[in-house]
Design an enzyme around this catalytic site. Structure first.
Site, PDB file in Angstrom:
ATOM      1  N   THR A 202       3.162   9.650  -6.158  1.00 29.05           N
ATOM      2  CA  THR A 202       1.898   9.676  -5.407  1.00 29.05           C
ATOM      3  C   THR A 202       0.795  10.248  -6.302  1.00 29.05           C
ATOM      4  OG1 THR A 202       3.002   9.915  -3.297  1.00 29.05           O
ATOM      5  CG2 THR A 202       0.742  10.761  -3.414  1.00 29.05           C
TER       6      THR A 202
ATOM      7  N   CYS B  28       7.607   6.535   4.128  1.00 26.52           N
ATOM      8  CA  CYS B  28       6.355   7.266   4.316  1.00 26.52           C
ATOM      9  C   CYS B  28       5.684   6.876   5.619  1.00 26.52           C
ATOM     10  CB  CYS B  28       5.408   6.989   3.163  1.00 26.52           C
ATOM     11  SG  CYS B  28       6.274   6.937   1.626  1.00 26.52           S
TER      12      CYS B  28
ATOM     13  N   ASN C 157       8.670  -2.098  -2.535  1.00 29.40           N
ATOM     14  CA  ASN C 157       9.768  -1.263  -2.064  1.00 29.40           C
ATOM     15  C   ASN C 157      10.304  -1.677  -0.690  1.00 29.40           C
ATOM     16  OD1 ASN C 157       7.009  -0.274  -1.630  1.00 29.40           O
ATOM     17  ND2 ASN C 157       7.950   1.263  -0.322  1.00 29.40           N
TER      18      ASN C 157
HETATM   19  N1  PMP Z   1       5.203   3.879  -4.893  1.00 32.58           N
HETATM   20  C1  PMP Z   1       6.245   3.291  -4.299  1.00 32.58           C
HETATM   21  C2  PMP Z   1       6.472   1.828  -4.518  1.00 32.58           C
HETATM   22  C3  PMP Z   1       7.132   4.029  -3.501  1.00 32.58           C
HETATM   23  O1  PMP Z   1       8.172   3.430  -2.900  1.00 32.58           O
HETATM   24  C4  PMP Z   1       6.883   5.416  -3.335  1.00 32.58           C
HETATM   25  C5  PMP Z   1       7.800   6.231  -2.445  1.00 32.58           C
HETATM   26  N2  PMP Z   1       9.050   6.447  -3.042  1.00 32.58           N
HETATM   27  C6  PMP Z   1       5.777   5.983  -3.989  1.00 32.58           C
HETATM   28  C7  PMP Z   1       4.959   5.194  -4.742  1.00 32.58           C
HETATM   29  C8  PMP Z   1       5.449   7.438  -3.841  1.00 32.58           C
HETATM   30  O2  PMP Z   1       6.473   8.249  -4.284  1.00 32.58           O
HETATM   31  P1  PMP Z   1       6.499   9.811  -3.912  1.00 32.58           P
HETATM   32  O3  PMP Z   1       6.569   9.869  -2.393  1.00 32.58           O
HETATM   33  O4  PMP Z   1       7.736  10.292  -4.565  1.00 32.58           O
HETATM   34  O5  PMP Z   1       5.277  10.414  -4.428  1.00 32.58           O
END
Ligand code: PMP
Length: 384
Positions: free
Chosen positions: A73, A326, A152
């Site tokens: 993020t 999320c 994702n």
């Molecule tokens: N980009 C993608 C494609 C994700 O799937 C995610 C969540 N794993 C993130 C960004 C953000 O990752 P994080 O919550 O570890 O900051």
């Protein structure tokens, strides 16, 4: 636990080899990499070795192009806001695909509030970015375009080289969020023509608490945080030594093992897709072939993804996801599923399975049996 874990896209176990490698950073080589004494210098060496391993994984021209952050993020925020704000004099248009992760979309929206003009490029029904729409939306003032390497939630892998050629010809800088793709698809930032790329440690069996942004030597960024000079001043703050050293080792292992592991997982994925698609009113989401090797995602009519998740966990000890971890707490339909053209009620019945090292082909029949029973049971209870 003894169940079957199928949610590797949300979190992965730490590779024991990575733990073994990085644990010295917690107890022996615990120093502050900015300190000039010998304990600090060995910590600095651990960070620089990790940087070189991460650079190798994505074929960055130089390890100094890698900036460590605490999460993907944060790396996405730095890439998007940092590039747009620093280069605003060159253009105030920003562009993203409509299926980006929320950390990309919200960074873009923040820029929009500050006067940037945001456009979202559509995708087709399988989640592939519409290249002719992208081409028509790009212009010389498009200072930043952000398109994810792979999605994702639906597993679709985007045609990065075609996208980057277009951005190079008509726009300015290209950022790719490669969190879903890393460790599964070989990434070569130079060949792929990517200027900024986000990867995260835990998505390749590394510790949580580290991620990285690749920044091509031609891009200048404005930092999101201010403080000391760590990470070339782009991400100040004392380094998370254990997570960074672990991320480096995880990247080294991913580079060596990715091809075989992806091939192994692809067979399990294909059997799951084949069997689950035979169930009544079950549909694959995302692209049938241009998809991540570990990713099988579906939608079922007349039932809710959350009920599938809870029943699979409680009755069968199988952990799946309904899409983005999320947004799953908001109960809003996923923006990704709406963007591929699903109606609200269709988008609610989604199920995502993401495989990892602890999955094997012998689990397929139990998984399919559990999905079948879950779906039948929920449909019987469903008022729809
Ligand atoms: N980009 C993608 C494609 C994700 O799937 C995610 C969540 N794993 C993130 C960004 C953000 O990752 P994080 O919550 O570890 O900051």
């Amino acid at each position: 636990m003894g169940g079957i874990y199928l949610d590797h896209q949300s979190a992965m176990p730490l590779d024991p080899r990575v733990l073994e490698f990085a644990k010295t950073c917690l107890v022996e080589d615990f120093g502050n990499p900015s300190a000039l004494h010998s304990v600090g210098l060995s910590a600095k060496t651990a960070v620089e070795e990790a940087r070189a391993k991460v650079a190798d994984l994505i074929n960055a021209e130089d390890s100094s192009s890698i900036i460590f952050t605490a999460s993907a993020t944060e790396a996405n925020n730095l890439a998007i806001k940092g590039t747009a704000l620093r280069n605003a004099a060159k253009g105030k248009k920003i562009l993203a695909s409509s299926i980006e992760h929320i950390s990309v979309l919200n960074s873009m929206k923040e820029l929009q509030k500050g006067g940037f003009e945001l456009t979202l490029a559509p995708v087709d029904g399988m989640g592939v970015v519409d290249l002719s729409a992208l081409e028509s939306l790009l212009s010389k003032e498009t200072v930043l375009t952000s398109i994810m390497y792979a999605n994702n939630e639906i597993g679709t892998v985007e045609p990065m080289q075609e996208i980057s050629e277009m951005v190079q010809e008509k726009g300015m800088f290209l950022h790719a969020d490669a969190v879903a793709a890393e460790g599964r698809v070989p990434i070569d930032v130079q060949k792929d023509g990517i200027d900024l790329l986000t990867i995260s440690s835990n998505d390749m069996y590394g510790p949580q608490g580290a991620a990285a942004l690749y920044v091509s030597p031609k891009v200048k960024l404005q930092p999101s945080l201010v403080g000391g000079g760590q990470e070339r001043g782009l991400r100040p703050g004392t380094e998370n030594l254990f997570a960074i050293a672990g991320m480096g080792e995880a990247a080294r292992l991913a580079r060596l093992e990715m091809a075989n592991e992806s091939e192994r997982l692809k067979h399990i994925r294909d059997r799951l897709i084949e069997e689950i698609s035979k169930l009544d009113e079950a549909y694959l989401t995302g692209h049938p072939t241009k998809r991540l090797a570990h990713h099988a995602s579906f939608r079922f009519s007349r039932i809710e993804g959350e009920s599938i998740l809870l029943t699979m966990d409680a009755m069968f000890g199988i952990q799946i996801s309904t899409g983005s971890a999320c947004s799953s707490r908001t109960l809003e339909p996923s923006h990704v599923l709406l963007a591929i053209g699903l109606k609200h009620e269709e988008a609610h019945g989604s199920m995502v399975m993401t495989l990892g090292r602890d999955n094997d082909p012998s689990q397929v029949s139990s998984i399919v049996g559990a999905v079948n029973q879950t779906v039948q049971r929920l449909r019987m209870l469903s008022p729809l």
